[in-house]
Every structure is written in structure tokens, then in C-alpha cells.
Design an enzyme around this catalytic site. Structure first.
Site, PDB file in Angstrom:
ATOM      1  CB  THR A 279      51.080  71.213  91.954  1.00 17.67           C
ATOM      2  OG1 THR A 279      50.686  71.073  90.570  1.00 17.67           O
ATOM      3  CG2 THR A 279      50.600  72.541  92.466  1.00 17.67           C
TER       4      THR A 279
ATOM      5  CD  GLU B 244      48.362  74.666  82.507  1.00 20.15           C
ATOM      6  OE1 GLU B 244      48.323  74.638  81.270  1.00 20.15           O
ATOM      7  OE2 GLU B 244      48.778  73.727  83.199  1.00 20.15           O
TER       8      GLU B 244
ATOM      9  NE  ARG C 188      47.671  71.502  72.587  1.00 18.79           N
ATOM     10  CZ  ARG C 188      47.279  71.572  71.321  1.00 18.79           C
ATOM     11  NH1 ARG C 188      47.133  70.492  70.614  1.00 18.79           N
ATOM     12  NH2 ARG C 188      47.051  72.745  70.746  1.00 18.79           N
ATOM     13  CD  GLU C 189      56.088  70.897  78.648  1.00 21.21           C
ATOM     14  OE1 GLU C 189      57.102  70.510  78.053  1.00 21.21           O
ATOM     15  OE2 GLU C 189      55.913  70.738  79.868  1.00 21.21           O
TER      16      GLU C 189
ATOM     17  N   GLY D  38      51.342  55.085  71.043  1.00 26.10           N
ATOM     18  CA  GLY D  38      52.723  55.480  71.307  1.00 26.10           C
ATOM     19  C   GLY D  38      53.320  54.639  72.414  1.00 26.10           C
TER      20      GLY D  38
ATOM     21  CB  CYS E 224      50.524  67.777  82.645  1.00 29.54           C
ATOM     22  SG  CYS E 224      51.356  69.351  82.537  1.00 29.54           S
TER      23      CYS E 224
HETATM   24  C1  UGA Z   1      48.892  68.280  78.648  1.00 32.55           C
HETATM   25  C2  UGA Z   1      47.492  68.650  78.124  1.00 32.55           C
HETATM   26  O1  UGA Z   1      47.354  68.253  76.759  1.00 32.55           O
HETATM   27  C3  UGA Z   1      47.245  70.146  78.255  1.00 32.55           C
HETATM   28  O2  UGA Z   1      45.913  70.451  77.851  1.00 32.55           O
HETATM   29  C4  UGA Z   1      47.442  70.551  79.727  1.00 32.55           C
HETATM   30  O3  UGA Z   1      47.267  71.938  79.904  1.00 32.55           O
HETATM   31  C5  UGA Z   1      48.847  70.176  80.160  1.00 32.55           C
HETATM   32  O4  UGA Z   1      49.026  68.760  79.985  1.00 32.55           O
HETATM   33  C6  UGA Z   1      48.982  70.577  81.592  1.00 32.55           C
HETATM   34  O5  UGA Z   1      48.290  70.011  82.445  1.00 32.55           O
HETATM   35  O6  UGA Z   1      49.678  71.574  81.884  1.00 32.55           O
HETATM   36  P1  UGA Z   1      51.370  68.363  77.594  1.00 32.55           P
HETATM   37  O7  UGA Z   1      51.795  67.614  78.827  1.00 32.55           O
HETATM   38  O8  UGA Z   1      52.143  69.543  77.150  1.00 32.55           O
HETATM   39  O9  UGA Z   1      49.847  68.893  77.778  1.00 32.55           O
HETATM   40  O10 UGA Z   1      51.400  67.319  76.411  1.00 32.55           O
HETATM   41  P2  UGA Z   1      50.357  66.536  75.487  1.00 32.55           P
HETATM   42  O11 UGA Z   1      50.420  67.091  74.126  1.00 32.55           O
HETATM   43  O12 UGA Z   1      49.042  66.431  76.125  1.00 32.55           O
HETATM   44  O13 UGA Z   1      51.065  65.081  75.449  1.00 32.55           O
HETATM   45  C7  UGA Z   1      51.224  64.334  76.645  1.00 32.55           C
HETATM   46  C8  UGA Z   1      51.775  62.965  76.335  1.00 32.55           C
HETATM   47  O14 UGA Z   1      50.822  62.162  75.651  1.00 32.55           O
HETATM   48  C9  UGA Z   1      53.022  62.977  75.451  1.00 32.55           C
HETATM   49  O15 UGA Z   1      53.945  62.031  75.936  1.00 32.55           O
HETATM   50  C10 UGA Z   1      52.505  62.553  74.090  1.00 32.55           C
HETATM   51  O16 UGA Z   1      53.458  61.922  73.281  1.00 32.55           O
HETATM   52  C11 UGA Z   1      51.402  61.587  74.494  1.00 32.55           C
HETATM   53  N1  UGA Z   1      50.351  61.413  73.453  1.00 32.55           N
HETATM   54  C12 UGA Z   1      49.548  62.447  73.126  1.00 32.55           C
HETATM   55  C13 UGA Z   1      50.191  60.160  72.851  1.00 32.55           C
HETATM   56  O17 UGA Z   1      50.932  59.194  73.148  1.00 32.55           O
HETATM   57  N2  UGA Z   1      49.197  60.008  71.926  1.00 32.55           N
HETATM   58  C14 UGA Z   1      48.366  61.021  71.576  1.00 32.55           C
HETATM   59  O18 UGA Z   1      47.478  60.801  70.723  1.00 32.55           O
HETATM   60  C15 UGA Z   1      48.549  62.270  72.181  1.00 32.55           C
END
Ligand code: UGA
Length: 453
Positions: free
Chosen positions: A86, A151, A154-155, A256, A263
């Protein structure tokens, strides 16, 4: 039980494979014949730790198969999961639901007996009911119930997240559908995973609310990092202290270069659009999006400032390109803004990512710079380094190794991976986010400034 998962992208594949691992018979269906051929051979098109082994194991056990044909599998399914993309719609910020409705039209003629149709994809509130009406239009005789089962994977840790979720959310309107979902998730709920039954609308909204809140949390700490930078406070310690408050929690408070991935950016956009079209002001989410986009560009200024305003003719080592570690995904990665800007400013770039080289080359172009084989090769002889993604391979580098491998020991760390004092002791001119440089840690002038606030 038999299930079909429509869409063999990230979410569909992980969902299908994990259900097979839980003992169900699973068919993953996708229109992309090339992808299905690869998957049938046990070859995984994405990098996700543990996924390849699980695919091969469950294929061998006869629980997991792949097809391009709805006619071949939908009729036998107790539940059909829709897990297609989506993305943001071209021309506006709404979620593009064309793949969702195409999947609904595709499965509708083949439904036989009572079937639970489940949306796994992240879809705006109200979409489940629209899917049901598409199915009814195509096949008025179909006996089915709609469920929303968002869902939260997290990747990089998707298999763990599926097998040990914080909660399973089921938005359903009939006891039959709830019962099917209960049976599907029984191996998890038996281990005390909360199973939350709610309405279709609430389940759909909860997914967006969770992602938007996490995006906001990251943005908050990034803004705090900005403030820490001009007040000599340390954002890592601020985050730690905040996180010790159980009401706040310690997760997602790492400063960061701005969040990325497939997502948060698209889901915040879609949620803001939904709110706008329903006449509700979701200012917090809009500001989060705006700040996050700007932040990626501000990182370029930060890098330039660390090199006295000019990087023309300099060689810079770029460590990490994916949107976060543990994935080869480049979608909305900060590197997509930073790398072209540094190149345009005249730098020669040495580029490296532990898992994302192929994706990065296709997104940034082969000519973005010199593609290197590992971290040391990247640093070797460069006039400075910029760390964009916090892979363990970079964490493992000692400040002394960094100092002696670079030609000039200048490091801009956009993930606060290294210790400020240790970098200073190793002779590295080190810039990170929201942390005072070592030399000002005890500066009385600075302290006086803060007291005067
Ligand atoms: C995210 C959500 O965490 C999942 O719960 C959700 O299921 C998923 O989207 C989705 O909608 O399918 P994801 O995109 O895999 O998961 O990655 P995250 O681990 O959430 O990180 C997202 C971004 O935030 C990354 O660029 C990461 O570097 C950044 N981030 C994360 C920060 O800059 N600081 C943090 O403390 C955490």
C-alpha cells in the site's frame, strides 16, 4: 488448516513462512512469476535474517508452496490473507489501494465454502469494508467474513516479531471469523501472547496509530538532540533518563538522521491524509513528517560544517546505506538524500553497506562513488568518514583503527555509535548528534550559559 497469503513481498512472505512453521499448510501467491520461480527454488529475493532457512525447511516439510494462480489455491483455503503493498499514491499522500482491490477481485471468484478474508496490509480505516464490497460485487454468492489483522513486524527481526509478538490484533465482526483467527494464532496465544479482538475500524486505525506514535517518538528525540547540541547536554543520557520512566519506555529514543523505511514515512503520510479528508487536525503527525524530511537535508549541512564548509575534491568514506541495520532495504533511507548531496558538493565517495550493496547501487546509481568491499577498505586513505547506518561491523571498529586507517581522522557519526571521549583520545575529530564534543564537557563558560537560561 489451509491458508493462502496473497502477495509475496516482505510482509506476505514472513507471514506465510511463519504460519507454515506453526504447522499450517500455506500457499504464497504472487503475480510476479519470476519471484515465484525463485521462491520455489528456495531463493529469497530480500535479505531478512533466518528467512531463507525457514522457507527451505517448510518447503521440504510439504507445508509451504508458491503459486501465481488464484484458481489453484483459494478454493481450499480456510483463510486468505491479503498482504500486498500500500505505497503512497502518486500525486497525493493517500495510501494507494489499487493492489488491495486487485487482490480482492482476483480471489473473489474462487472462494468456496466459508472463508475468512484477512487484511494484513496496512490500510486506511474503512478499507476492510470496501474490500468486502468489492468481493461481493464480483461474487455475490461468496460466503466470507472480513478481518483486519495488522502486522507489527520490524525488518531485520521480523521472524522473532511474528513468533513473539507483543499482541495479536483481530478486527472482526463475526464470532466465526474470530474463531478461525483464534485457531490460527493458538500456538502463540498458548504462550500468553495477548489476543485483542476489536472492530475492523479500530484494528485498521491501531496500526497507523502505533507507527505514527513511534515516528513521533523518534522525532521528539531528534529535536531534543538539536536542543542538546546548543546547550551542551547529552541526548543519549537524556534518552536514558526519560526511558527509565516506565510511562515513557526506553525504546525508539535513539537520535539519528531521521527515520526511513517502507512504513513510517508512507504510514504517517496516509494517516495525515485520512485525518485531513475526515476534517480532523493531526498537527503532531504533520509536524513529525515535515521535521523528518528536513532533518535528512540538515544532516548534509552538518557534514559540510564538519569539513569547514567544503568537501570539494575530498574523499569521504560512507559507512552504511540502508534505512537501518539488519536489512537490505533502501526505501526512504537517509543515504538517498545525503549521498547525492555530498556528491553534488564535489566529494569523491567511497561507499559500503554490509547487506545493501546491490539495492544501494540500483537506488543511488553505479556512479554514485567507489563501491568498497568492507569497512576498512572504505575508510582506507579517505579524508574523513560519515556513518549513516549503525551496522555491528562499524560498531566493532575501534577509534584507534579508525584514526589510523583514515588519511585525516574526521568522523561524522549520525547514529551516535562511538564514545565521544574515546574518539577524542584516539585523535579523531568527531561529530555526533546531540552530544557535547569532548573538549567542552567541562567548559565552565558553557555551564554558565546553561545556568543563565
Ligand atoms: C516499523 C515498525 O517498527 C513495525 O512495528 C511495523 O510493523 C513496520 O514499521 C511496518 O509498518 O510494517 P521498520 O520499518 O522495519 O518497522 O523499522 P523500525 O525498526 O521501526 O525503524 C524505522 C526507522 O526509524 C529506521 O530508519 C530507524 O533507523 C529509525 N529509528 C528507529 C531511529 O532513528 N531511532 C530509533 O530509536 C528507532
Amino acid at each position: 488448516m489451509n491458508i493462502v497469503v496473497v502477495g509475496s513481498g516482505y510482509v506476505g512472505l514472513v507471514t506465510g513462512v511463519c504460519f507454515a512453521e506453526l504447522g499450517l499448510r500455506v500457499t504464497c501467491m504472487d503475480h510476479d512469476a519470476g519471484k515465484i520461480d525463485r521462491l520455489t527454488m528456495g531463493d529469497i529475493p530480500i535479505y531478512e535474517p533466518g528467512l531463507q532457512n525457514l522457507v527451505r525447511f517448510n518447503q521440504k516439510a510439504g507445508r509451504l508452496s508458491f503459486t501465481t494462480e488464484a484458481a489453484a489455491c483459494i478454493g481450499q483455503a480456510d483463510a486468505v490473507f491479503i498482504a500486498v503493498g500500500t505505497p503512497t499514491r502518486k500525486g497525493d499522500n493517500h495510501a494507494d489501494l489499487q493492489y488491495i482491490f486487485a487482490a480482492a477481485r482476483d480471489i473473489a471468484p474462487h472462494l468456496r465454502g466459508y472463508t475468512t478474508v484477512v487484511t494484513k496490509s496496512t490500510v486506511p480505516v474503512g478499507t476492510g469494508r470496501r474490500i468486502a464490497s468489492v468481493i461481493r460485487d464480483v461474487n455475490p454468492a461468496a460466503s466470507f467474513d472480513m478481518v483486519s489483522n495488522p502486522e507489527f513486524l520490524r525488518e531485520g527481526t521480523a521472524i522473532h516479531d511474528f513468533m513473539r509478538p507483543d499482541r495479536v490484533v483481530v478486527g472482526a465482526e463475526s464470532p466465526e471469523a474470530v474463531e478461525v483467527m483464534r485457531r490460527l494464532y493458538e500456538p502463540l496465544t498458548r504462550q500468553d501472547v495477548p489476543f485483542v479482538v476489536t472492530t475492523l475500524e479500530t484494528a485498521e486505525m491501531a496500526k497507523y496509530a502505533a507507527n505514527a506514535f513511534l515516528a513521533m517518538k523518534i522525532t521528539f528525540i531528534n529535536q531534543m538532540a538539536d536542543l542538546c547540541e546548543v546547550s551542551q547536554a547529552n541526548v543519549n543520557d537524556v534518552a536514558k533518563i526519560m526511558g527509565l520512566d516506565k510511562r515513557i519506555g526506553s525504546k525508539f529514543l535513539r537520535a539519528g538522521p531521521g527515520y526511513g523505511g517502507s512504513c513510517f514515512p508512507k504510514d504517517t503520510r496516509a494517516l495525515a491524509e485520512t485525518a485531513r479528508s475526515l476534517g480532523v487536525d493531526l498537527g503532531l503527525v504533520s509536524q513529525t513528517m515535515t521535521y523528518n524530511d528536513t532533518r535528512k537535508h540538515k544532516m548534509v549541512d552538518r557534514i559540510l560544517a564538519s569539513f569547514q564548509g567544503s568537501i570539494s575534491g575530498k574523499t569521504l568514506a560512507i559507512l552504511g546505506l540502508t534505512f537501518k541495520p539488519g536489512t537490505d532495504d533502501m526505501r526512504d533511507a537517509a543515504s538517498l538524500v545525503i549521498v547525492p548531496a555530498l556528491k553534488a558538493a564535489g566529494a569523491h565517495l567511497k561507499l559500503y553497506d554490509p547487506k545493501g550493496m546491490e539495492e544501494a547501487q540500483s537506488c543511488l546509481g553505479d556512479d554514485a562513488g567507489e563501491w568498497c568491499a568492507n569497512a576498512l577498505d572504505t575508510l582506507s586513505g579517505a579524508d574523513g568518514a560519515v556513518l549513516i547506518t549503525e551496522w555491528d561491523e562499524f560498531r566493532a571498529l575501534s577509534p584507534e583503527t579508525i584514526a589510523k586507517t583514515l588519511k585525516y581522522p574526521v568522523v561524522v557519526d549520525l547514529r551516535n555509535v562511538y564514545d565521544v571521549e574515546s574518539m577524542a583520545s584516539a585523535g579523531v575529530t568527531y561529530t555526533s548528534l546531540g552530544r557535547p564534543v569532548a573538549s567542552v564537557l567541562s567548559a565552565p563558560v558553557v555551564r554558565a550559559k546553561i545556568e543563565a537560561l
